[in-house]
Scaffold this motif. Structure first.
Motif, short mmCIF file in Angstrom:
data_model
loop_
_atom_site.label_atom_id
_atom_site.label_comp_id
_atom_site.label_asym_id
_atom_site.label_seq_id
_atom_site.Cartn_x
_atom_site.Cartn_y
_atom_site.Cartn_z
N LYS A 92 0.82 -1.22 0.00
CA LYS A 92 0.00 0.00 0.00
C LYS A 92 0.85 1.26 0.00
O LYS A 92 0.45 2.28 -0.60
N THR A 93 2.02 1.25 0.65
CA THR A 93 2.87 2.43 0.62
C THR A 93 3.31 2.75 -0.80
O THR A 93 3.32 3.91 -1.22
N ILE A 94 3.67 1.73 -1.56
CA ILE A 94 4.11 1.92 -2.94
C ILE A 94 2.92 2.26 -3.83
O ILE A 94 2.96 3.21 -4.62
N ASN A 95 1.83 1.49 -3.72
CA ASN A 95 0.66 1.74 -4.55
C ASN A 95 0.07 3.13 -4.32
O ASN A 95 -0.41 3.77 -5.25
N GLY A 96 0.09 3.59 -3.08
CA GLY A 96 -0.55 4.85 -2.75
C GLY A 96 0.33 6.07 -2.93
O GLY A 96 -0.12 7.10 -3.42
N LEU A 97 1.61 5.97 -2.52
CA LEU A 97 2.48 7.14 -2.49
C LEU A 97 3.58 7.13 -3.54
O LEU A 97 4.13 8.18 -3.87
N PHE A 134 2.12 -10.82 -4.69
CA PHE A 134 0.92 -9.99 -4.69
C PHE A 134 0.70 -9.21 -5.98
O PHE A 134 -0.38 -8.67 -6.19
N THR A 135 1.69 -9.11 -6.85
CA THR A 135 1.55 -8.28 -8.05
C THR A 135 0.50 -8.84 -9.00
O THR A 135 0.23 -10.05 -9.01
N ASP A 136 -0.08 -7.95 -9.82
CA ASP A 136 -1.03 -8.42 -10.84
C ASP A 136 -0.34 -8.63 -12.19
O ASP A 136 -1.00 -8.84 -13.21
N SER A 157 1.72 -6.01 7.17
CA SER A 157 2.19 -7.36 7.50
C SER A 157 2.67 -8.06 6.23
O SER A 157 2.20 -7.77 5.12
N MET A 158 3.59 -9.01 6.37
CA MET A 158 4.12 -9.74 5.21
C MET A 158 3.06 -10.62 4.56
O MET A 158 3.21 -11.02 3.42
N ALA A 159 1.97 -10.91 5.28
CA ALA A 159 0.91 -11.77 4.73
C ALA A 159 -0.23 -10.96 4.13
O ALA A 159 -1.15 -11.53 3.54
N GLU A 160 -0.20 -9.62 4.26
CA GLU A 160 -1.28 -8.77 3.76
C GLU A 160 -0.98 -8.26 2.37
O GLU A 160 0.17 -7.99 2.03
N SER A 161 -2.05 -8.10 1.59
CA SER A 161 -1.93 -7.54 0.25
C SER A 161 -2.99 -6.45 0.08
O SER A 161 -4.14 -6.63 0.48
N TYR A 162 -2.57 -5.33 -0.50
CA TYR A 162 -3.49 -4.21 -0.73
C TYR A 162 -3.45 -3.84 -2.21
O TYR A 162 -2.38 -3.56 -2.75
N SER A 163 -4.61 -3.83 -2.84
CA SER A 163 -4.69 -3.42 -4.24
C SER A 163 -4.50 -1.91 -4.35
O SER A 163 -4.47 -1.19 -3.35
N VAL A 164 -4.40 -1.42 -5.59
CA VAL A 164 -4.27 0.02 -5.81
C VAL A 164 -5.49 0.75 -5.26
O VAL A 164 -5.38 1.80 -4.61
#
Length: 447
Positions: A155-160, A189-191, A426-433
């Motif tokens: 999320k840090t990379i996708n968001g900022l 996690f990447t698409d 967390s290393m197990a969490e994934s956040y989409s754009v």
């Protein structure tokens, strides 16, 4: 008369290299006359730079080597494999066809070395075609522009620091701040449709850990891993990075969106430094010869978008900041040829925040072109509040700041818990754009 004869022979043999099938032994043999370090000196034969030779020693398996230089009637070779058992006057046979490697869809789910040989005990690989390790140069005017964001699940990379499909970015870090784990998360996690991982110059234990733990069985299904550990000869480590790029180019030409993860660009540079110093090139900056800084853009420029309506290679190169020195020559050179960089901070890692991304010192140079205007404003506002708090943290911690003195600092203090929460994952969490953008809004709207 002798120089003219040498030029004639060299011209004729170069022509043979271009016309004969790959790996065909040529008639002109040479002899190994000297070995200094990893450099082999050969007389009595001719071969162009970048071609291969086979060295035969009594009772030993032939050793493959590559021509890396020449002086008068001597060729300088660098071994691709291990050199145990080589002896004076060993036969040296040039091979036609140059260095080409096999590529195919069968590589998905496999772990191979820098020569394309399987390391995973899953049997041989059926190749569709053979391509050059050095790739084909793309006219910059024919490249498709970067238009779409790439979801990497962080999320840090996708968001900022949003990445675009076809972007080349550096992951700058010292040792032990979590870059390999972050690469593993992005791999899972990447698409992107295909992930190519180049592990160049890493410890053998880390290669196994990355494949088993960071990548995992599920992540490996759509990935290709090229591993050339630290105990491989320098030429094999160079070939590992080039092979990973060639495989990524193959899938890009199939119309796929490829994520290329290279760990690390510094080990690639160090391998080239070993080769260059061994053949007599003088050091320039911090022991790195000029050829190192010529090789880096040659490798990096192969990634990116292809022609219109073709696929893309989004490349993330880890760059090891030796001694946490952000002005290390390789770090400095990488910043100049990449489309942005993400800095992992040891201080942030020591504070317990993961991923340890320093958003103040990180930048994505294509973000402004691929995300909505709303997200640009949110990211700028987030960075402003975060930076204000960091600049005044000492005053706030010791109680020297009086609330009401500065509205901007008051707002930064109020929203600090939400900002810090957004930056943790967390290393197990994934956040989409989309989820990252919602999290960004929530963090700034809180309180």
């Amino acid at each position: 008369m002798k120089p003219l004869l040498n030029q004639f022979l060299n011209h004729r043999i170069s022509a043979l290299f271009n016309r004969m099938p790959e790996n065909t032994p040529l008639a002109v043999e040479g002899r190994l006359v000297r070995m200094v370090g990893m450099t082999l000196e050969v007389v009595g034969t001719y071969a162009p730079i970048g071609s291969r030779c086979q060295i035969y020693a009594t009772g030993q398996v032939p050793v493959e080597a590559e021509v890396v230089g020449f002086s008068n009637d001597r060729l300088y070779l660098m071994p691709i494999g291990h050199i145990h058992g080589l002896e004076p006057n060993a036969r040296v046979v040039p091979l036609a066809g140059g260095i080409k490697i096999g590529v195919s869809r069968s590589l998905l789910g496999r772990v191979i070395d820098g020569a394309g040989n399987p390391l995973d005990d899953k049997g041989s690989i059926a190749y569709e075609k053979r391509v050059s390790l050095t790739g084909q140069k793309i006219n910059p005017l024919h490249r498709a522009p970067i238009r779409e964001p790439l979801d990497v699940g962080i999320k840090t990379i996708n968001g900022l620091l949003t990445l675009g499909k076809g972007q080349r970015i550096g992951l700058l870090a010292g040792t032990g701040v979590g870059k390999s784990v972050l690469l593993g998360m992005m791999t899972r996690f990447t698409d992107a449709e295909v992930v190519v991982v180049g592990l160049v110059g890493e410890r053998g234990r880390e290669v196994n850990d990355f494949v088993r733990n960071n990548l995992g069985e599920e992540g490996l299904k759509r990935a290709v891993v090229v591993a050339t550990p630290a105990d491989d000869p320098p030429l094999m480590r160079l070939h590992g990075a080039m092979l990973a790029t060639s495989i990524a180019e193959y899938f890009r030409d199939q119309g796929k969106d490829v994520l290329l993860l290279m760990d690390s660009l510094t080990r690639f540079a160090q391998a080239q430094r070993e080769i260059a110093l061994a053949v007599g090139e003088p050091p320039a900056s911090k022991g790195y010869p000029p050829s190192v800084f010529a090789k880096l853009p040659q490798l990096v420029e192969r990634a990116g978008n292809g022609a219109e309506h073709s696929g893309s290679i989004t490349a993330i190169y880890t760059v090891l900041a030796e001694g946490d020195d952000e002005n290390d020559p390789v770090v400095d050179s990488a910043r100049g040829v990449l489309d942005g960089h993400i800095l992992l901070s040891r201080q942030i890692a020591d504070s317990g925040r993961y991923p340890a991304i320093d958003i103040e010192s990180s930048i994505s140079r294509v973000m402004i072109d691929i995300v909505p205007t709303e997200q640009i404003h949110l990211a700028r506002r987030f960075k402003q509040l975060y930076s204000i708090y960091q600049q005044n943290q000492d005053l706030i911690s010791i109680g020297a700041y009086r609330r009401g003195s500065d509205p901007a600092i008051d707002e930064a203090i109020d929203k600090q818990p939400q900002l810090a929460n957004f930056l943790m994952q967390s290393m197990a969490e994934s956040y989409s754009v989309e989820q990252s953008l919602e999290g960004l809004k929530t963090a700034l709207e809180a309180v």
